[in-house]
Design a protein around this motif. Structure first.
Motif, PDB file in Angstrom:
ATOM      1  N   PHE A  43       0.667  -1.281   0.159  1.00  0.00           N
ATOM      2  CA  PHE A  43       0.127   0.064  -0.174  1.00  0.00           C
ATOM      3  C   PHE A  43       0.645   1.230  -0.187  1.00  0.00           C
ATOM      4  CE2 PHE A  43      -2.594   3.133   2.781  1.00  0.00           C
ATOM      5  CZ  PHE A  43      -3.644   3.629   1.517  1.00  0.00           C
ATOM      6  N   GLY A  44       0.676   2.107  -1.042  1.00  0.00           N
ATOM      7  CA  GLY A  44       1.204   3.417  -1.352  1.00  0.00           C
ATOM      8  C   GLY A  44       2.531   3.102  -1.741  1.00  0.00           C
ATOM      9  N   HIS A  45       2.972   2.550  -2.568  1.00  0.00           N
ATOM     10  CA  HIS A  45       4.031   1.365  -2.627  1.00  0.00           C
ATOM     11  C   HIS A  45       4.524   2.274  -4.307  1.00  0.00           C
ATOM     12  CE1 HIS A  45       5.253   0.038   1.130  1.00  0.00           C
ATOM     13  NE2 HIS A  45       6.874  -0.586   1.207  1.00  0.00           N
ATOM     14  N   TRP A  46       3.514   1.910  -5.215  1.00  0.00           N
ATOM     15  CA  TRP A  46       3.680   2.901  -6.523  1.00  0.00           C
ATOM     16  C   TRP A  46       4.831   2.945  -6.620  1.00  0.00           C
ATOM     17  CZ3 TRP A  46       2.148   6.391  -8.864  1.00  0.00           C
ATOM     18  CH2 TRP A  46       0.947   7.253  -8.596  1.00  0.00           C
ATOM     19  N   SER A  47       4.420   3.867  -6.048  1.00  0.00           N
ATOM     20  CA  SER A  47       4.457   5.693  -5.634  1.00  0.00           C
ATOM     21  C   SER A  47       5.768   5.641  -5.484  1.00  0.00           C
ATOM     22  CB  SER A  47       3.200   6.839  -5.453  1.00  0.00           C
ATOM     23  OG  SER A  47       3.019   7.254  -4.429  1.00  0.00           O
ATOM     24  N   VAL A  80       1.955   6.903   1.129  1.00  0.00           N
ATOM     25  CA  VAL A  80       0.646   6.073   1.620  1.00  0.00           C
ATOM     26  C   VAL A  80      -0.452   7.112   2.035  1.00  0.00           C
ATOM     27  CG1 VAL A  80      -0.311   5.868   4.004  1.00  0.00           C
ATOM     28  CG2 VAL A  80       1.539   4.511   3.173  1.00  0.00           C
ATOM     29  N   ALA A  81       0.623   8.499   1.713  1.00  0.00           N
ATOM     30  CA  ALA A  81      -0.794   9.664   1.736  1.00  0.00           C
ATOM     31  C   ALA A  81      -1.359  10.403   0.843  1.00  0.00           C
ATOM     32  CB  ALA A  81       0.618  11.001   2.178  1.00  0.00           C
ATOM     33  N   LEU A  82      -0.687   9.873  -0.603  1.00  0.00           N
ATOM     34  CA  LEU A  82      -1.329  10.082  -1.625  1.00  0.00           C
ATOM     35  C   LEU A  82      -2.311   9.236  -1.657  1.00  0.00           C
ATOM     36  CD1 LEU A  82      -1.387  11.935  -3.735  1.00  0.00           C
ATOM     37  CD2 LEU A  82       0.410  10.157  -4.903  1.00  0.00           C
ATOM     38  N   ASP A  83      -2.049   7.924  -1.921  1.00  0.00           N
ATOM     39  CA  ASP A  83      -2.803   6.837  -1.716  1.00  0.00           C
ATOM     40  C   ASP A  83      -4.280   6.877  -0.664  1.00  0.00           C
ATOM     41  OD1 ASP A  83      -1.492   6.363  -4.443  1.00  0.00           O
ATOM     42  OD2 ASP A  83      -1.324   3.901  -3.175  1.00  0.00           O
ATOM     43  N   THR A  84      -4.555   6.892   0.145  1.00  0.00           N
ATOM     44  CA  THR A  84      -5.422   7.589   1.412  1.00  0.00           C
ATOM     45  C   THR A  84      -6.274   9.065   1.048  1.00  0.00           C
ATOM     46  OG1 THR A  84      -3.758   6.945   3.356  1.00  0.00           O
ATOM     47  CG2 THR A  84      -5.965   8.097   3.525  1.00  0.00           C
ATOM     48  N   LEU A  85      -4.853   9.518   0.010  1.00  0.00           N
ATOM     49  CA  LEU A  85      -6.208  11.171  -0.054  1.00  0.00           C
ATOM     50  C   LEU A  85      -7.104   9.383  -1.683  1.00  0.00           C
ATOM     51  CD1 LEU A  85      -4.169  13.894  -0.123  1.00  0.00           C
ATOM     52  CD2 LEU A  85      -5.913  13.370   1.240  1.00  0.00           C
ATOM     53  N   TYR A  86      -6.814   9.528  -2.763  1.00  0.00           N
ATOM     54  CA  TYR A  86      -7.242   8.705  -3.431  1.00  0.00           C
ATOM     55  C   TYR A  86      -8.423   8.288  -2.735  1.00  0.00           C
ATOM     56  CZ  TYR A  86      -8.023   6.083  -7.874  1.00  0.00           C
ATOM     57  OH  TYR A  86      -8.228   6.076  -9.366  1.00  0.00           O
ATOM     58  N   SER A  87      -8.307   7.621  -1.851  1.00  0.00           N
ATOM     59  CA  SER A  87      -9.171   6.621  -1.725  1.00  0.00           C
ATOM     60  C   SER A  87     -10.543   7.670  -1.113  1.00  0.00           C
ATOM     61  CB  SER A  87      -8.570   5.453  -0.232  1.00  0.00           C
ATOM     62  OG  SER A  87      -7.724   4.533  -0.896  1.00  0.00           O
ATOM     63  N   ALA A  88      -9.800   8.554  -0.123  1.00  0.00           N
ATOM     64  CA  ALA A  88     -11.485   9.339   0.026  1.00  0.00           C
ATOM     65  C   ALA A  88     -12.157   9.681  -0.836  1.00  0.00           C
ATOM     66  CB  ALA A  88     -10.575  10.534   1.079  1.00  0.00           C
ATOM     67  N   ARG A  89     -11.730   9.789  -1.873  1.00  0.00           N
ATOM     68  CA  ARG A  89     -11.875  10.958  -3.381  1.00  0.00           C
ATOM     69  C   ARG A  89     -12.709   9.564  -3.787  1.00  0.00           C
ATOM     70  NH1 ARG A  89     -10.047  14.657  -5.728  1.00  0.00           N
ATOM     71  NH2 ARG A  89      -8.991  16.734  -3.778  1.00  0.00           N
ATOM     72  N   THR A 110      -3.625  -1.504  -3.993  1.00  0.00           N
ATOM     73  CA  THR A 110      -4.500  -1.663  -2.413  1.00  0.00           C
ATOM     74  C   THR A 110      -4.673  -0.214  -2.174  1.00  0.00           C
ATOM     75  OG1 THR A 110      -3.307  -3.655  -1.726  1.00  0.00           O
ATOM     76  CG2 THR A 110      -4.344  -2.780  -0.577  1.00  0.00           C
ATOM     77  N   MET A 111      -6.062   0.070  -1.938  1.00  0.00           N
ATOM     78  CA  MET A 111      -6.734   1.179  -0.829  1.00  0.00           C
ATOM     79  C   MET A 111      -7.596   0.644   0.245  1.00  0.00           C
ATOM     80  SD  MET A 111      -5.554   4.051  -3.758  1.00  0.00           S
ATOM     81  CE  MET A 111      -4.880   3.830  -5.128  1.00  0.00           C
ATOM     82  N   GLY A 115      -8.381  -0.215   8.227  1.00  0.00           N
ATOM     83  CA  GLY A 115      -8.641  -1.827   8.639  1.00  0.00           C
ATOM     84  C   GLY A 115      -9.742  -2.342   7.486  1.00  0.00           C
ATOM     85  N   VAL A 116      -9.820  -1.830   6.403  1.00  0.00           N
ATOM     86  CA  VAL A 116     -10.600  -2.275   5.415  1.00  0.00           C
ATOM     87  C   VAL A 116     -10.076  -1.900   4.142  1.00  0.00           C
ATOM     88  CG1 VAL A 116     -12.718  -2.532   4.676  1.00  0.00           C
ATOM     89  CG2 VAL A 116     -12.443  -1.869   6.798  1.00  0.00           C
ATOM     90  N   SER A 117      -9.392  -2.509   3.933  1.00  0.00           N
ATOM     91  CA  SER A 117      -8.743  -2.586   2.432  1.00  0.00           C
ATOM     92  C   SER A 117      -9.594  -3.231   1.258  1.00  0.00           C
ATOM     93  CB  SER A 117      -7.237  -3.316   2.231  1.00  0.00           C
ATOM     94  OG  SER A 117      -7.147  -3.993   2.472  1.00  0.00           O
ATOM     95  N   ILE A 118      -9.363  -2.972  -0.002  1.00  0.00           N
ATOM     96  CA  ILE A 118     -10.123  -3.406  -1.411  1.00  0.00           C
ATOM     97  C   ILE A 118      -8.350  -2.969  -2.380  1.00  0.00           C
ATOM     98  CG2 ILE A 118     -12.153  -2.190  -1.257  1.00  0.00           C
ATOM     99  CD1 ILE A 118     -11.949  -0.014  -2.320  1.00  0.00           C
ATOM    100  N   ASN A 119      -8.310  -3.636  -3.513  1.00  0.00           N
ATOM    101  CA  ASN A 119      -8.267  -4.224  -4.507  1.00  0.00           C
ATOM    102  C   ASN A 119      -8.574  -3.153  -5.578  1.00  0.00           C
ATOM    103  OD1 ASN A 119      -5.194  -5.483  -3.234  1.00  0.00           O
ATOM    104  ND2 ASN A 119      -6.783  -7.283  -3.067  1.00  0.00           N
ATOM    105  N   VAL A 120      -7.850  -2.564  -6.235  1.00  0.00           N
ATOM    106  CA  VAL A 120      -8.445  -1.576  -7.156  1.00  0.00           C
ATOM    107  C   VAL A 120      -7.593  -2.502  -8.636  1.00  0.00           C
ATOM    108  CG1 VAL A 120      -9.781   0.175  -6.013  1.00  0.00           C
ATOM    109  CG2 VAL A 120      -7.528   0.689  -6.883  1.00  0.00           C
ATOM    110  N   HIS A 121      -8.165  -2.394  -9.950  1.00  0.00           N
ATOM    111  CA  HIS A 121      -7.204  -2.133 -11.086  1.00  0.00           C
ATOM    112  C   HIS A 121      -7.163  -1.068 -12.029  1.00  0.00           C
ATOM    113  CE1 HIS A 121      -7.312  -6.487  -9.206  1.00  0.00           C
ATOM    114  NE2 HIS A 121      -9.105  -6.166  -9.629  1.00  0.00           N
ATOM    115  N   GLU A 122      -7.785  -0.499 -11.743  1.00  0.00           N
ATOM    116  CA  GLU A 122      -7.842   0.948 -12.231  1.00  0.00           C
ATOM    117  C   GLU A 122      -7.828   1.986 -11.243  1.00  0.00           C
ATOM    118  OE1 GLU A 122     -10.871   1.171 -14.925  1.00  0.00           O
ATOM    119  OE2 GLU A 122     -10.602  -0.275 -16.428  1.00  0.00           O
TER     120      GLU A 122
END
Length: 394
Positions: A273-277, A299-308, A360-361, A366-373
């Protein structure tokens, strides 16, 4: 004997099997001092013979001016004086930092040492160092004789909280992180408190971003503990930091040993989580950006994306960014200004895992999901939001 309708022998045979491993984890106050027996107890040998050992240490550990006081010298002295240890060669120093994974010369030298000193599959390599040194040493140990017993002593908060208990060993190639490597379970891992004392504040603090990452994925209570004690972590409060490292390490270890995919054969890799960038930002900065710092930004970036995109409360995302900044880790670096270059990390991440893109987002802590786009326009907007948050944080 089976034959098909044409009379030919059918030879297709599929035999699933399971290989048993033991992952040994120890936690000590000072393995170079009063807790040295924890290390020697891990050295199994035949017929009461001393264990043949090579000791390799991160050059950063061996940089103290007082040769009698720093960790590497004390550990080496203990080994020299111990009748249960046959130290096959003088202590060897591996250049610390990511550079040791970028050089073929370092790996070749380690393999040459293994060969010169006749190490075999029942010998031991004890390596004390940060994540990069553990990676290159682990790769050498894994490919020599197809596996020499490896005991890791992680010397950074990052390695103790995360990578030190992992089963990945790798070096960099083609400007990409961990492109060459293997999976090998270490013989043992010792997380020692004393080894962290000489760690610079920058590395000590940023290394704990991996603890924030795994808490967001698996343990809301741990995230709240880190959030509530962020100032103490920034001050390097020993009791608080030891607890965070221990809990993070156990979450990583449980995922590896109980998660059903220790060698990452499935398409999802939630611990990244957060490692692609993060993996893209490190080479973009010539590895001036520490891995823990890159992970904190990712992690900060993907957390903001998860909120959007996925329903994570926006206030929670802001809280995560604030927590990362509050422990003393950055949430921005100038390399992100080249947004298109950063976004190339998505394709590199897909290639590294194989198959379709899987990132992973979070829906909640404690609740993660896997996304493909990934919606690139939304991600670019999140980058701009992170820029603004960073300006406020500093």
């Amino acid at each position: 004997m089976l034959r098909n309708h044409g009379g030919d022998v059918v030879t297709n045979i599929d035999v699933p099997f399971v290989v048993s491993f033991t992952h040994r984890l120890r936690q000590t106050a000072d393995v170079g001092g009063d807790d040295f027996a924890v290390l020697t107890d891990l050295l199994e040998t035949d017929a009461d013979q001393p264990a043949k050992v090579l000791l390799w240490v991160d050059s950063h550990l061996d940089a103290a001016t007082d040769e009698t006081d720093h960790f590497a010298a004390r550990l080496n002295s203990k080994m020299v004086d111990c009748d249960r240890v046959d130290l096959a060669a003088p202590m060897h120093r591996i250049p610390g930092g990511e550079a040791c994974k970028n050089s073929d010369a370092v790996l070749r030298q380690l393999l040459q040492l293994i060969n010169e000193h006749d190490m075999d599959r029942r010998s031991y390599i004890v390596v004390a160092g940060g994540g990069a040194v553990l990676d290159v040493a682990g790769y050498a140990a894994a490919i020599a004789h197809r596996g020499i017993r490896l005991i890791r002593l992680p010397s950074t908060t990052l390695a103790q909280a995360d990578s030190g208990v992992g089963v990945k060993n790798a070096v960099n190639q083609f400007g990409k992180k961990n492109w060459i490597g293997t999976f090998a379970v270490p013989w043992a891992v010792i997380n020692d408190a004393a080894i962290l004392q000489s760690l610079p504040d920058r590395d000590f603090r940023s290394g704990l971003t991996e603890a924030i990452k795994v808490a967001l994925l698996k343990d809301p209570e741990l995230f709240r503990f880190i959030r509530d004690h962020a100032d103490a972590i920034q001050r390097r409060d020993e009791a608080i930091c030891t607890e965070v490292i221990a809990r993070s390490c156990r979450l990583h270890l449980d995922h590896i040993t109980l998660g059903g995919d220790p060698f990452e054969s499935l398409e999802a890799r939630p611990l990244d989580f957060g490692h692609w960038s993060a993996h893209r930002l490190e080479p973009m900065t010539g590895y001036e950006l520490r891995h823990g710092e890159a992970v904190g930004i990712g992690v900060a970036l993907d957390t903001l994306y998860s909120a959007r995109k996925f329903g994570l409360p926006h206030g929670t995302a802001i809280e995560v960014c604030h927590t990362i900044a509050s422990i003393g880790a950055p949430i921005w670096c100038s390399a992100i200004d080249d947004v298109d270059a950063v976004l190339k990390g998505l394709e590199e991440f897909r290639q590294h895992l194989g198959g379709r893109l899987t990132v992973t987002m979070l829906r909640d802590i404690g609740v993660s999901i896997n996304v493909h786009e990934i919606d690139v326009d939304v991600m670019k907007s999140c980058i701009e939001e992170l820029r603004e948050l960073s300006a406020i944080a500093h």
